[in-house]
Design an enzyme around this catalytic site. Structure first.
Site, PDB file in Angstrom:
ATOM      1  N   ASP A   1       0.799  -1.227   0.000  1.00  0.00           N
ATOM      2  CA  ASP A   1       0.000   0.000   0.000  1.00  0.00           C
ATOM      3  C   ASP A   1       0.836   1.283   0.000  1.00  0.00           C
ATOM      4  O   ASP A   1       0.349   2.344  -0.345  1.00  0.00           O
ATOM      5  CB  ASP A   1      -0.946   0.013   1.215  1.00  0.00           C
ATOM      6  N   HIS A   2       2.107   1.183   0.374  1.00  0.00           N
ATOM      7  CA  HIS A   2       2.928   2.397   0.510  1.00  0.00           C
ATOM      8  C   HIS A   2       3.630   2.783  -0.795  1.00  0.00           C
ATOM      9  O   HIS A   2       3.488   3.889  -1.288  1.00  0.00           O
ATOM     10  CB  HIS A   2       3.991   2.194   1.592  1.00  0.00           C
TER      11      HIS A   2
ATOM     12  N   ASP B   1       4.018  -1.361  11.335  1.00  0.00           N
ATOM     13  CA  ASP B   1       3.571  -0.017  10.992  1.00  0.00           C
ATOM     14  C   ASP B   1       2.968   0.595  12.243  1.00  0.00           C
ATOM     15  O   ASP B   1       2.204  -0.056  12.958  1.00  0.00           O
ATOM     16  CB  ASP B   1       2.524  -0.063   9.873  1.00  0.00           C
TER      17      ASP B   1
ATOM     18  N   ARG C   1      -0.351  12.717  10.354  1.00  0.00           N
ATOM     19  CA  ARG C   1       0.969  13.310  10.640  1.00  0.00           C
ATOM     20  C   ARG C   1       1.197  14.519   9.755  1.00  0.00           C
ATOM     21  O   ARG C   1       0.927  14.464   8.556  1.00  0.00           O
ATOM     22  CB  ARG C   1       2.087  12.287  10.383  1.00  0.00           C
TER      23      ARG C   1
ATOM     24  N   SER D   1       6.843   7.019  13.065  1.00  0.00           N
ATOM     25  CA  SER D   1       6.783   5.748  12.346  1.00  0.00           C
ATOM     26  C   SER D   1       7.508   4.601  13.056  1.00  0.00           C
ATOM     27  O   SER D   1       8.373   4.818  13.904  1.00  0.00           O
ATOM     28  CB  SER D   1       7.429   5.985  10.979  1.00  0.00           C
TER      29      SER D   1
ATOM     30  N   ARG E   1       9.349   2.594  11.295  1.00  0.00           N
ATOM     31  CA  ARG E   1      10.385   2.166  10.342  1.00  0.00           C
ATOM     32  C   ARG E   1      11.704   1.859  11.029  1.00  0.00           C
ATOM     33  O   ARG E   1      12.342   2.726  11.620  1.00  0.00           O
ATOM     34  CB  ARG E   1      10.556   3.216   9.227  1.00  0.00           C
TER      35      ARG E   1
HETATM   36  C1  MIC Z   1       4.136   6.314   8.351  1.00  0.00           C
HETATM   37  O1  MIC Z   1       2.958   6.645   8.446  1.00  0.00           O
HETATM   38  O2  MIC Z   1       5.089   7.034   8.717  1.00  0.00           O
HETATM   39  C2  MIC Z   1       4.458   4.946   7.766  1.00  0.00           C
HETATM   40  C3  MIC Z   1       5.114   5.164   6.468  1.00  0.00           C
HETATM   41  O3  MIC Z   1       3.282   4.222   7.559  1.00  0.00           O
HETATM   42  C4  MIC Z   1       5.362   4.228   8.764  1.00  0.00           C
HETATM   43  C5  MIC Z   1       5.935   2.975   8.267  1.00  0.00           C
HETATM   44  C6  MIC Z   1       7.100   3.158   7.355  1.00  0.00           C
HETATM   45  O4  MIC Z   1       7.911   4.040   7.555  1.00  0.00           O
HETATM   46  O5  MIC Z   1       7.188   2.357   6.433  1.00  0.00           O
HETATM   47  C7  MIC Z   1       4.735   3.956  10.126  1.00  0.00           C
HETATM   48  O6  MIC Z   1       3.859   4.670  10.544  1.00  0.00           O
HETATM   49  O7  MIC Z   1       5.192   3.045  10.839  1.00  0.00           O
HETATM   50 FE1  SF4 Z   2       0.007   4.754   5.187  1.00  0.00          FE
HETATM   51 FE2  SF4 Z   2       1.323   5.437   7.394  1.00  0.00          FE
HETATM   52 FE3  SF4 Z   2      -0.135   7.218   6.076  1.00  0.00          FE
HETATM   53 FE4  SF4 Z   2      -1.329   5.293   7.371  1.00  0.00          FE
HETATM   54  S1  SF4 Z   2      -0.085   6.906   8.271  1.00  0.00           S
HETATM   55  S2  SF4 Z   2      -1.819   5.992   5.315  1.00  0.00           S
HETATM   56  S3  SF4 Z   2       0.072   3.586   7.077  1.00  0.00           S
HETATM   57  S4  SF4 Z   2       1.711   6.205   5.326  1.00  0.00           S
END
Ligand code: MIC
Ligand code: SF4
Length: 639
Positions: free
Chosen positions: A64-65, A119, A379, A536, A538
């Site tokens: 999905d990313h 995630d 965010r 995140s 990550r």
């Molecule tokens: C995000 O919202 O920052 C992400 C991208 O979904 C991350 C995961 C990632 O960095 O791949 C998260 O929230 O954990």
């Molecule tokens: Fe995707 Fe993270 Fe954004 Fe949710 S917050 S939509 S998991 S990138």
């Protein structure tokens, strides 16, 4: 004494430790989820563990990313993930099927179970009474291999809801109110459990918006009870069998209680660049808006999008605004199409984006220079949208729609239109044809893994000696996010499976010279303020600094998931015993950290000639072992 919902689920899954607030515990994990941006690394680590098939009740791999596919990297990663899923008994949700959290809630989540996801917004599952937590990919890989998840017994904050939301005020305003009260670091070490008479007035999409964005509090997770509302939702998803009642005992207590009267809430926003910079919409009314984006795992349900569709119906967005809408899942997209909502959006001038994370993680739809963009996301960290100079305002779908219609920040109640009444569907479209089910073990064994050139081999840390010596590579302020440490977006996200390449971008937004300096100085230390590593899950925010030679990070305090990721990759996390000592170290200083006794490290600032007391953030024997082994991979494979 009676138990609350959190304690009940933990008790039923406890495999190690005592349920005493703050004590190290380990719990059994029933379900896991991964997404592609963290999944490739998680599965490389899972492969390295040599397990033949996942040992959970259910594991799902979502894509999905990374969906832009601007080059071979993303499609290669997708092929890798699909072959891994087929090989190891994992469900595979194909690109286009939707955002992991939305799809998991619709098709797989179960009240009373545990879910670990790579995630940070995995807590979305808390909306149906699941104890759903975000973690680094390595911890999720360990869970797939049958290992328990290690955490500190959380403090349970009870959020008592009373009253009922008024028209144009919705779940996003509830969680923004919690963020206003508690701030982005106020939830570290806590589970937020919702209770009280207001709970039954909230449907499942509303509850999961609240638990989803609880991640922004730094919380371990958030959870609602599982009641009749949950039952109706699961039944409408064709999953009545998954329902189970779950409520706090009458005599249950909470470590702390906050109360929110839903009737008194107003439309709220979070101003740039932090989710806790909360204000009332009416206080910024009239502010010009260039872009509106509706979607993300926080606010992209059928209910949210039909609400938006009804507000847009028969109206046209002005030429000064660009509106992008990304439905949370294929289920949502097909249902808004069938019910006519999609056509109202298209007629109003909305750009319909793919079902996926998209603009939320800077994968397209970046705002213009200095632009104001209003987003139903979770965010608004500086630069995350892809445009550093842009201002991202977080708001409810209703407030986003109002801004799209008028071109300026507008309290949706001031539009003078009737509030949408969207009924929860009696039956959702439960076509799972974009989910590939696991193969039988005999067939699965014959699958070969597809590995494109973007998938680089794993890197491991070295075991530490008795002293860590090096210079301070960078000193940061408070609330540094993992987006600062390891940015995402269209340029960097495709490199997630390639550590040497992605390392070039570490701290790029804070100091573009960081990677070069780290290499020239042969690694060293990072100094941080409060709540270092929030955001995140990550693990690349630990892995890539490790690759650049960062050996220890010394801060005033850490965010939960990032702290665990540092330990998993053999980077020693420490805090100042006296926060004022933060002021006595500068970038470039030479430090010597004596760790002959890992529990009592001695830090000497060689440049300035004094010693500082520091506290290792290792809360269990296992954490110590991990650091001394140079990380979890070394420990798991006995190297
Ligand atoms: C995000 O919202 O920052 C992400 C991208 O979904 C991350 C995961 C990632 O960095 O791949 C998260 O929230 O954990
Ligand atoms: Fe995707 Fe993270 Fe954004 Fe949710 S917050 S939509 S998991 S990138």
């Amino acid at each position: 004494m009676g138990l609350n919902v959190t304690q009940k689920i933990i008790k039923a899954h406890l495999v190690e430790g005592k349920m005493k607030t703050g004590a190290p515990i380990a719990i059994r994990i029933d379900q896991t989820l991964t997404q592609d941006a963290t999944g490739t690394m998680a599965y490389l680590q899972f492969e390295a563990m040599g397990v033949d098939r996942v040992k959970t009740d259910l594991s799902v791999s979502y894509v999905d990313h990374n969906m832009l596919q601007t080059g071979f990297e993303n499609p290669d990663d997708h092929a890798f993930l699909q072959s891994i899923a087929a090989r190891y008994g994992i469900y595979f949700s194909r690109p286009g099927n939707g955002i992991c959290h939305q799809v998991h809630l619709e098709r797989f989540g179960q009240p009373g179970t545990t879910l670990l996801g790579s995630d940070s917004h995995t807590p979305t599952g808390g909306g149906i009474g699941q104890l759903a937590m975000g973690a680094g990919g390595l911890d999720v890989a360990l869970a797939m291999a049958g290992q328990p998840f290690f955490l500190k017994m959380p403090k349970v904050v009870g959020v008592k809801l009373t009253g009922r939301l008024t028209p144009f005020v919705s779940a996003k305003d509830v969680i923004l109110e919690v963020l206003r009260l508690k701030t982005v670091k106020g939830g570290v070490g806590c589970v937020f459990e919702y209770f009280g008479p207001g709970v039954e007035t909230l449907d499942v999409p509303a509850r999961s918006t609240i638990t989803n964005m609880g991640a922004e509090l730094g919380a371990t997770t958030s959870v609602f009870p599982s009641d009749r509302v949950t039952k109706d939702f699961l039944k409408a998803q064709g999953r009545a069998d998954s329902w189970k009642k779950l409520a706090a005992d009458k005599s249950a207590t909470y470590d702390e209680v906050i109360e929110i009267d839903l009737s008194s809430l107003e439309p709220l926003v979070a101003m740039p660049h932090m989710p806790d910079k909360v204000q009332r919409v009416k206080d910024i009314a009239g502010l010009k808006v260039q872009q509106v984006a509706i979607g993300s795992c926080t606010n992209s349900s059928y209910k949210d999008l039909m609400t938006v569709a009804s507000m847009l119906d028969g109206r046209q967005i002005p030429p000064s605004v660009s509106l992008g809408i990304s439905p949370g899942s294929r289920q949502v997209l097909s249902m808004i199409a069938a019910s006519g909502g999609l056509s109202s959006m298209i007629k109003a001038g909305a750009r319909i984006l793919e079902s996926g994370c998209g603009p939320c993680i800077g994968m397209g739809f970046a705002p213009p220079t200095g632009g104001v963009t209003v987003r139903s996301f979770n965010r608004n960290f500086e630069g995350r949208s892809g445009t550093k100079s842009a201002s991202v305002i977080l708001a409810s779908p209703e407030t986003c729609a109002a801004a799209a219609i008028t071109g300026v920040m507008t309290d949706p109640r001031a539009l003078g239109i009737p509030a949408a009444v969207v009924k929860m569907p009696k039956k959702y479209n439960s076509d799972d044809s974009m989910i590939i089910t696991p193969l039988a073990p005999e067939k699965a064994k014959k699958v070969s893994i597809i590995r494109g050139p973007n998938i680089a081999p794993l890197a491991r840390a070295e075991r530490p000696g008795s002293e860590i010596y090096g210079r301070v590579l960078l000193k940061t302020g408070d609330n540094i996010t993992t987006d600062h440490i390891m940015p995402a977006g269209a340029k960097v996200l495709p490199l997630r499976s390639n550590l040497p390449k992605i390392s070039e971008f570490v701290f790029e937004a804070v100091d573009p010279e960081f990677a070069k300096r780290a290499k020239e100085w042969g690694g060293g230390f990072v100094i941080g303020g409060e709540n270092y590593g929030q955001g995140s899950s990550r693990e690349h925010a630990a892995l890539a600094p490790m690759f650049l030679g960062v050996k220890a990070v010394i801060t005033k305090s850490f965010a939960r998931i990032h702290l665990a990721n540092l330990i998993n990759f053999g980077i020693l996390p420490l805090t100042f015993k006296d926060a004022k000592d933060y002021d006595r170290i500068e970038q470039g200083d030479e430090l010597a950290l004596d760790i002959a006794n890992i529990d009592r490290p001695q830090l000497e600032n060689k440049t300035r000639g004094f010693k500082i007391p520091v506290v290792p953030q290792l809360s269990s024997g296992r954490d110590r072992e991990l650091i001394l082994a140079g990380g979890a991979l070394n420990l798991a494979s006995g190297k």
